[in-house]
Each structure stands twice: as structure tokens, then as C-alpha cells.
Scaffold this active site. Structure first.
Site, mmCIF file in Angstrom:
data_model
loop_
_atom_site.group_PDB
_atom_site.id
_atom_site.type_symbol
_atom_site.label_atom_id
_atom_site.label_comp_id
_atom_site.label_asym_id
_atom_site.label_seq_id
_atom_site.Cartn_x
_atom_site.Cartn_y
_atom_site.Cartn_z
ATOM 1 N N GLY A 91 0.826 -1.219 0.000
ATOM 2 C CA GLY A 91 0.000 0.000 0.000
ATOM 3 C C GLY A 91 0.850 1.255 0.000
ATOM 4 N N ALA A 92 2.023 1.168 -0.654
ATOM 5 C CA ALA A 92 2.961 2.298 -0.605
ATOM 6 C C ALA A 92 2.715 3.316 -1.722
ATOM 7 C CB ALA A 92 4.401 1.789 -0.640
ATOM 8 N N ASP A 129 -2.382 -6.891 -5.276
ATOM 9 C CA ASP A 129 -3.536 -6.765 -4.385
ATOM 10 C C ASP A 129 -3.282 -7.715 -3.218
ATOM 11 O OD1 ASP A 129 -5.943 -7.099 -3.054
ATOM 12 O OD2 ASP A 129 -7.149 -7.020 -4.880
ATOM 13 N N VAL A 130 -3.172 -7.178 -2.015
ATOM 14 C CA VAL A 130 -2.794 -8.006 -0.864
ATOM 15 C C VAL A 130 -3.878 -9.000 -0.454
ATOM 16 C CG1 VAL A 130 -1.187 -6.267 0.058
ATOM 17 C CG2 VAL A 130 -3.564 -6.331 0.900
ATOM 18 N N ASN A 162 1.097 -2.566 5.368
ATOM 19 C CA ASN A 162 0.436 -1.267 5.563
ATOM 20 C C ASN A 162 -0.891 -1.138 4.804
ATOM 21 O OD1 ASN A 162 0.379 1.898 5.823
ATOM 22 N ND2 ASN A 162 0.410 1.465 3.613
ATOM 23 N N TYR A 202 -13.904 -2.558 10.282
ATOM 24 C CA TYR A 202 -12.562 -1.977 10.429
ATOM 25 C C TYR A 202 -12.013 -2.297 11.825
ATOM 26 C CZ TYR A 202 -8.837 1.542 9.909
ATOM 27 O OH TYR A 202 -7.626 2.180 9.811
ATOM 28 N N ALA A 219 -12.850 -4.746 13.844
ATOM 29 C CA ALA A 219 -12.519 -6.185 13.951
ATOM 30 C C ALA A 219 -11.226 -6.487 13.206
ATOM 31 C CB ALA A 219 -13.667 -7.015 13.388
HETATM 32 P P1 NAP Z 1 -4.496 5.716 1.900
HETATM 33 O O1 NAP Z 1 -3.828 7.032 1.698
HETATM 34 O O2 NAP Z 1 -5.867 5.484 1.371
HETATM 35 O O3 NAP Z 1 -3.501 4.609 1.320
HETATM 36 C C1 NAP Z 1 -3.847 3.268 1.234
HETATM 37 C C2 NAP Z 1 -2.916 2.611 0.233
HETATM 38 O O4 NAP Z 1 -3.171 1.198 0.269
HETATM 39 C C3 NAP Z 1 -3.159 3.093 -1.201
HETATM 40 O O5 NAP Z 1 -1.927 3.261 -1.861
HETATM 41 C C4 NAP Z 1 -3.947 1.927 -1.796
HETATM 42 O O6 NAP Z 1 -3.747 1.789 -3.187
HETATM 43 C C5 NAP Z 1 -3.366 0.746 -1.065
HETATM 44 N N1 NAP Z 1 -4.274 -0.384 -1.079
HETATM 45 C C6 NAP Z 1 -5.581 -0.419 -0.759
HETATM 46 N N2 NAP Z 1 -6.077 -1.659 -0.916
HETATM 47 C C7 NAP Z 1 -5.048 -2.430 -1.330
HETATM 48 C C8 NAP Z 1 -4.913 -3.793 -1.671
HETATM 49 N N3 NAP Z 1 -5.957 -4.635 -1.624
HETATM 50 N N4 NAP Z 1 -3.698 -4.257 -2.048
HETATM 51 C C9 NAP Z 1 -2.631 -3.426 -2.132
HETATM 52 N N5 NAP Z 1 -2.695 -2.111 -1.856
HETATM 53 C C10 NAP Z 1 -3.897 -1.626 -1.444
HETATM 54 O O7 NAP Z 1 -4.617 5.359 3.445
HETATM 55 P P2 NAP Z 1 -3.608 5.511 4.663
HETATM 56 O O8 NAP Z 1 -4.274 6.377 5.645
HETATM 57 O O9 NAP Z 1 -2.247 5.795 4.204
HETATM 58 O O10 NAP Z 1 -3.670 4.023 5.245
HETATM 59 C C11 NAP Z 1 -2.551 3.168 5.350
HETATM 60 C C12 NAP Z 1 -2.735 2.278 6.561
HETATM 61 O O11 NAP Z 1 -2.798 3.081 7.742
HETATM 62 C C13 NAP Z 1 -4.014 1.445 6.530
HETATM 63 O O12 NAP Z 1 -3.762 0.148 7.007
HETATM 64 C C14 NAP Z 1 -4.908 2.189 7.491
HETATM 65 O O13 NAP Z 1 -5.907 1.356 8.039
HETATM 66 C C15 NAP Z 1 -3.907 2.659 8.508
HETATM 67 N N6 NAP Z 1 -4.389 3.753 9.363
HETATM 68 C C16 NAP Z 1 -4.644 4.972 8.832
HETATM 69 C C17 NAP Z 1 -5.102 5.988 9.664
HETATM 70 C C18 NAP Z 1 -5.401 7.368 9.171
HETATM 71 O O14 NAP Z 1 -5.931 8.186 9.961
HETATM 72 N N7 NAP Z 1 -5.095 7.703 7.937
HETATM 73 C C19 NAP Z 1 -5.297 5.725 11.030
HETATM 74 C C20 NAP Z 1 -5.021 4.456 11.524
HETATM 75 C C21 NAP Z 1 -4.552 3.474 10.681
HETATM 76 P P3 NAP Z 1 -4.957 2.080 -4.217
HETATM 77 O O15 NAP Z 1 -5.287 3.540 -4.032
HETATM 78 O O16 NAP Z 1 -4.384 1.721 -5.526
HETATM 79 O O17 NAP Z 1 -6.097 1.181 -3.789
#
Ligand code: NAP
Length: 250
Positions: free
Chosen positions: A12-13, A62-63, A89, A155, A157
């Protein structure tokens, strides 16, 4: 640099936390394999790494798809010979849905990306780490993995499950030289929270006001924490959760 000669995978980078984690690991000398669902977004992260003088590769993966994810991990091993660091991630979020508003398909989707994706990444990267008797696995959970009521049932869970998988990895494979740590971010400024932060409801405003540090977090701050935890400076840290939330749940 803390991570010279290390080979890292970050899922997810292509955006947000994952992109900043990848950039920071590369700044510290690691070669970074970017695995993202949309290739173009991963390619953009790779070009940012290369502009900074770093090295890596971008692979579409896709993970939640076992075959594709396994193949991508195999390609990294073929290219670089090993995996030292895995950052699970990739994740998706379904906002503040409730039990009545979550259907079975939506629940399954969140679980398959956020939880099964961590299981699959760990399973396939571990095969190589166990051969080398070395590895660090960072799982990006959430404060929603520590308590209910902060996100949707699916989410919440999924992130509780991620913390469970982390403990299991650390306990069973500590003797094999593997460390595993879950990071629990609070509210971080990424695409995931963009809508909430751009047009904040009264509830969101109150939430931000309730954070002791009086602001949301930045993805670069997640990157810095991960770079420390995967480095040998944190060599005695494993099997635990690290909360990074500005004091939100303290
Ligand atoms: P984000 O900006 O939406 O980034 C998510 C990334 O994951 C995107 O590059 C997306 O790619 C990729 N992704 C989604 N589904 C995927 C899949 N099935 N296989 C491979 N890649 C996938 O969100 P983020 O906030 O950085 O989130 C990253 C992590 O931090 C997540 O695990 C999230 O739950 C966690 N988190 C975030 C927050 C927050 O407040 N932002 C808080 C707590 C935890 P595509 O766009 O191509 O789908």
C-alpha cells in the site's frame, strides 16, 4: 544510515502512510519494494525514492489475492535474494458505518484486505526470513484495534485481528530471529481521512479538539516511527503495539 543493505517490502505504498514509510526507509538506506494495488501510484512513490537517490522496485499487487501477492513477494526475493523488512500497511476504511449499515459483502471486503492481507504477507515473507534467521515485520493496525467505537465494526474487527496476528508472529518466531510489532495510528492526514478533515463535522471537530497535541498526525511521522522500529536501535522491541495518536486514547 540505519538501514544500509536492508531489503524492505511496503504494501500500500502508493499513498499516505505507506508512501511516507517507503520514502523514509529508502532515506535510511534500504532498498524498497513497493507493492500497491494501483501500479501507477506505486510507480510515483518509486520515482520519488529515485529522485532522492534511493533504490527500489514497484510491483502491482492486491494483498487480498493470495496468488498475486505471493508472486510479487517471490519476485522481490528473485531480484534481491532476501527480505529483511515487511511493512504490512495496505488497508481500506469504511468510515463510521454501524452494524445495521454494514452488509456482509462490505464486511468481507474489509477483512480480506486489512486482515487476510497481513496474514498472507507474513506467511509468504516469513518463509524467506526463517531461512535467513532474520526479519522485522511491522503491521499497521490502528487505535481502532485497541478499542471499539472509533470506527466501523468491520474496520475495528480487522485491526483487532492485526494486533492478534502480530502477537502470534512475535511469540512463535522470536526464537527464529524475527521481530513483529503493530503500530496503532490515531487520525493521520491521508487520502483515507481527506473527506473527514476537509469538511469536518461537529463530531470530527470535537475529536480533533480532544487530541492532547491539538492536531492530526502526518504520514511522515508514521514513516519516522517505522524506520526506528525496523532498525537495530529497536532490536529488543517485539510483540507489542506502539500507539502514535497525539495522546488521543491516553
Ligand atoms: P491511503 O492514503 O488510502 O492509502 C492506502 C494505500 O493502500 C493506497 O496506496 C492503496 O492503493 C493501497 N491499497 C488499498 N487496498 C489495497 C490492496 N488490496 N492491495 C494493495 N494495496 C492496497 O490510506 P492511509 O491512511 O495511508 O492508510 C494506510 C494504513 O494506515 C491502513 O492500514 C490504514 O488502516 C492505517 N491507518 C490509517 C489511519 C489514518 O488516519 N489515515 C489511522 C489508523 C490506521 P490504491 O489507491 O491503488 O487502492
Amino acid at each position: 544510515m540505519k538501514l544500509n543493505d536492508k531489503i524492505a517490502i511496503v504494501t500500500g505504498a502508493g499513498s499516505g502512510n505507506g508512501r511516507e514509510i517507503a520514502l523514509e526507509l529508502a532515506r535510511e538506506g534500504a532498498v524498497v519494494a513497493i507493492l500497491n494495488r494501483t501500479k501507477e501510484k506505486g510507480d510515483k512513490t518509486l520515482s520519488m525514492i529515485e529522485e532522492n537517490g534511493g533504490k527500489g522496485v514497484s510491483l502491482e499487487a492486491d494483498v487480498s489475492d493470495a496468488k498475486i501477492f505471493k508472486e510479487a513477494i517471490s519476485k522481490v526475493i528473485e531480484k534481491y535474494g532476501k527480505i529483511d523488512i515487511l511493512v504490512n500497511n495496505a488497508g481500506i476504511f469504511d468510515g463510521q458505518e454501524t452494524f445495521p449499515t454494514t452488509d456482509e459483502e462490505a464486511f468481507d471486503k474489509i477483512i480480506s484486505v486489512n486482515l487476510k492481507g497481513v496474514f498472507l504477507g507474513t506467511k509468504y515473507a516469513l518463509e524467506n526470513m526463517l531461512e535467513n534467521k532474520y526479519g522485522v515485520i511491522i503491521n499497521i493496525a490502528s487505535i481502532a484495534g485497541l478499542r471499539g467505537g472509533t470506527a466501523s465494526p468491520a474496520y475495528t474487527a480487522s485491526k483487532h485481528g492485526v494486533i492478534g496476528l502480530t502477537g502470534d508472529t512475535a511469540t512463535k518466531h522470536g526464537p527464529d530471529g524475527i521481530r513483529a510489532i503493530a503500530i496503532c495510528p490515531g487520525m493521520i492526514e491521508t487520502a483515507m481521512t481527506k473527506d473527514m478533515l476537509e469538511d469536518p463535522s461537529e463530531q470530527t471537530k470535537e475529536l480533533i479538539e480532544s487530541i492532547p497535541l491539538k492536531r492530526v498526525g502526518k504520514p511522515e511521522e508514521i514513516g519516522k516511527l517505522v524506520a526506528f522500529l525496523v532498525s537495530d536501535d529497536a532490536r529488543y522491541v517485539t510483540g507489542t503495539t506502539v500507539v502514535i495518536d497525539g495522546g488521543m486514547i491516553s
